[in-house]
Design a protein around this motif. Structure first.
Motif, PDB file in Angstrom:
ATOM      1  N   LYS A 161     -28.965-103.725 -47.085  1.00 54.85           N
ATOM      2  CA  LYS A 161     -30.142-103.120 -46.692  1.00 54.85           C
ATOM      3  C   LYS A 161     -29.731-101.453 -46.272  1.00 54.85           C
ATOM      4  O   LYS A 161     -30.252-100.535 -46.791  1.00 54.85           O
ATOM      5  CB  LYS A 161     -30.874-103.610 -45.520  1.00 54.85           C
ATOM      6  N   PRO A 162     -28.751-101.334 -45.551  1.00 53.97           N
ATOM      7  CA  PRO A 162     -28.418 -99.959 -45.002  1.00 53.97           C
ATOM      8  C   PRO A 162     -27.657 -99.071 -46.337  1.00 53.97           C
ATOM      9  O   PRO A 162     -28.016 -98.115 -46.792  1.00 53.97           O
ATOM     10  CB  PRO A 162     -27.449 -99.886 -44.064  1.00 53.97           C
ATOM     11  N   ALA A 175     -28.487 -99.764 -49.667  1.00 54.03           N
ATOM     12  CA  ALA A 175     -29.461 -99.324 -50.516  1.00 54.03           C
ATOM     13  C   ALA A 175     -30.258 -98.124 -50.165  1.00 54.03           C
ATOM     14  O   ALA A 175     -30.429 -97.205 -50.613  1.00 54.03           O
ATOM     15  CB  ALA A 175     -30.277-100.503 -50.706  1.00 54.03           C
ATOM     16  N   TRP A 176     -30.363 -98.068 -48.644  1.00 53.95           N
ATOM     17  CA  TRP A 176     -30.924 -96.815 -48.176  1.00 53.95           C
ATOM     18  C   TRP A 176     -30.186 -95.517 -48.296  1.00 53.95           C
ATOM     19  O   TRP A 176     -30.748 -94.476 -48.721  1.00 53.95           O
ATOM     20  CB  TRP A 176     -31.274 -97.123 -46.603  1.00 53.95           C
ATOM     21  N   PHE A 177     -28.914 -95.691 -48.021  1.00 51.21           N
ATOM     22  CA  PHE A 177     -28.061 -94.726 -48.263  1.00 51.21           C
ATOM     23  C   PHE A 177     -27.814 -94.360 -49.800  1.00 51.21           C
ATOM     24  O   PHE A 177     -27.889 -92.939 -49.870  1.00 51.21           O
ATOM     25  CB  PHE A 177     -26.645 -94.871 -47.679  1.00 51.21           C
ATOM     26  N   LYS A 193     -29.999 -94.511 -51.816  1.00 53.11           N
ATOM     27  CA  LYS A 193     -31.303 -93.875 -52.125  1.00 53.11           C
ATOM     28  C   LYS A 193     -31.523 -92.303 -51.619  1.00 53.11           C
ATOM     29  O   LYS A 193     -31.777 -91.369 -52.412  1.00 53.11           O
ATOM     30  CB  LYS A 193     -32.648 -94.772 -51.639  1.00 53.11           C
ATOM     31  N   GLU A 194     -30.874 -92.454 -50.397  1.00 57.11           N
ATOM     32  CA  GLU A 194     -30.924 -90.865 -49.833  1.00 57.11           C
ATOM     33  C   GLU A 194     -29.909 -90.071 -50.624  1.00 57.11           C
ATOM     34  O   GLU A 194     -29.971 -88.805 -50.546  1.00 57.11           O
ATOM     35  CB  GLU A 194     -30.706 -91.065 -48.439  1.00 57.11           C
TER      36      GLU A 194
END
Length: 95
Positions: free
Chosen positions: A76-77, A79-81, A83-84
């Motif tokens: 999860k983190p 994927a977030w990183f 995307k960012e």
């Protein structure tokens, strides 16, 4: 009562019958050695390598759920990183 010694060829034949699908109990009924004796022969015939592999497989099966949970938690983190970091910064008109 002393231990009875069986010829190696006899042991190998019973091991082969057990590996071919015959139950240890049926072999013990038909032939003289006890079920436990035949199981001991099978264990020795398998050798320590196969027993060690079996233990390793059991250990890995116990460890797998924990590893999957760690993977899921970390995905999860990640994927977030990802995307960012792919976003393009907005242009500011302050210059």
């Amino acid at each position: 009562m002393g231990r009875k010694h069986y010829p190696q060829e006899y042991r190998e034949r019973l091991i082969a019958l057990a590996r071919s699908g015959r139950s240890v109990a049926s072999l013990a009924e038909e032939f003289e050695p006890t079920s436990q004796t035949i199981r001991n022969w099978l264990d020795r015939a398998d050798g320590p390598g196969e027993q060690d592999d079996s233990r390793e497989v059991q250990r890995l099966r116990r460890e797998l759920p924990r590893i999957k949970e760690e993977r899921d938690i970390l995905s999860k983190p990640t994927a977030w990183f990802a995307k960012e970091t792919t976003r393009t910064p907005s242009r500011s008109s302050s210059s």
